[in-house]
Enzyme design. Sequence first.
Site, short mmCIF file in Angstrom:
data_model
loop_
_atom_site.label_atom_id
_atom_site.label_comp_id
_atom_site.label_asym_id
_atom_site.label_seq_id
_atom_site.Cartn_x
_atom_site.Cartn_y
_atom_site.Cartn_z
N LYS A 52 0.84 -1.20 0.06
CA LYS A 52 -0.07 0.01 0.07
C LYS A 52 0.88 1.12 0.07
O LYS A 52 0.63 2.21 -0.71
CB LYS A 52 -0.84 0.16 1.10
CG LYS A 52 -2.07 -1.03 1.19
CD LYS A 52 -2.93 -1.14 2.29
CE LYS A 52 -3.88 -2.26 2.02
NZ LYS A 52 -4.62 -2.89 3.01
N GLN A 96 -4.36 -1.53 9.63
CA GLN A 96 -4.44 -2.90 8.98
C GLN A 96 -5.14 -4.14 9.79
O GLN A 96 -4.83 -4.07 11.11
CB GLN A 96 -3.07 -3.20 8.77
CG GLN A 96 -2.97 -4.82 7.74
CD GLN A 96 -3.53 -4.77 6.40
OE1 GLN A 96 -3.79 -3.52 5.78
NE2 GLN A 96 -3.94 -5.56 5.77
N ASP A 119 -10.87 2.92 4.09
CA ASP A 119 -11.09 1.34 4.01
C ASP A 119 -12.70 1.34 3.89
O ASP A 119 -13.04 0.13 3.66
CB ASP A 119 -10.51 0.66 5.14
CG ASP A 119 -9.18 -0.02 5.13
OD1 ASP A 119 -9.11 -0.55 3.87
OD2 ASP A 119 -8.50 -0.12 6.00
N1 GUN Z 1 -7.15 -6.92 6.15
C1 GUN Z 1 -7.69 -7.58 4.98
N2 GUN Z 1 -8.01 -6.94 4.04
C2 GUN Z 1 -7.96 -5.43 4.60
C3 GUN Z 1 -8.20 -4.31 3.95
O1 GUN Z 1 -8.71 -3.99 2.77
N3 GUN Z 1 -8.14 -3.27 4.96
C4 GUN Z 1 -7.37 -3.54 6.05
N4 GUN Z 1 -7.23 -2.34 6.71
N5 GUN Z 1 -7.12 -4.70 6.70
C5 GUN Z 1 -7.48 -5.59 5.98
#
Ligand code: GUN
Length: 293
Positions: A52, A96, A119
Amino acid sequence: MILLDGKVASAAVKETIKKETTALLENNKRAPHLAAILVGNNGASETYVASKVKNCEEVGFISSLIRFDSNIDEKILLEKIIELNNDASVDGILVQLPLPKHISEAKVIETISPNKDVDGFHPINAGKLVQGLPSFIPATPYGIMLMLEHFNIQTKGTHAVVIGRSNIVGRPMSILLSSNILYGNCTVTICHSHTPNLNEICLQGDILVAALGKPEFVKEDMVKQGAVIIDVGITRVADATAKKGFRIKGDVAFSEVSPKASAITPVPGGVGLMTIAGLLKNTLQAYKNSYEL
Ligand code: GUN
């Protein structure tokens, strides 16, 4: 069979984001800024967050990676989120997941300002999505919609079957596909661990979205001839012959399912890359919202 290549589709999305960011900088505006919080050192989460951050750089965004030990107090994490909420130089905040067991994911998500929740996990954004109001759409379902758009996959009037009902993927995906939008207007069935006759239902799917997190769960005999297959799975499966000691497996048995499909996403190189594209789009949108652009 069309390979729904995430590299191609995400590159196209990122190109438009990069152009917009370049134009902002040329007009003496600051770049959009994503703050990512990583708690602990889960291997998969490390990889996702690093990706990311790298993708932010590629499109000209600013990114901050904030790391905490896995034994951090929930209170400290919440205070950091509040600090970022109040920091006008930060447009998007992501924490995350998964988080260590002693931290409440719900509390963390609800502490993020809905205006910076790139998100799309905050209940306010989830509620807006249900009502068809402008909102941040969770990055993976958003990325899948961008994928359908890129390859111009016709969805109107089709039957979409979604396996999995998570807040991150299955549930929002089912809402988007059933919404009255371009690349929506499907009749949607959501399947989950208590669904009887799962195979028969999957066989009716013109579009099949596999988001249950079980490697190679979807077999050839569960797939309708000519179906569009979207594989959301990314599970690390131990493999001593692989360099890293594991291989990434999707939720779909690709080699046996792909001959039957009209279009299919590979794993890796499919939906995962589109998740990042969705996140970048949300971050740019958060920036624009804050400046009323
Ligand atoms: N864990 C698995 N997928 C995601 C996501 O799209 N965003 C975040 N923050 N954590 C995740």
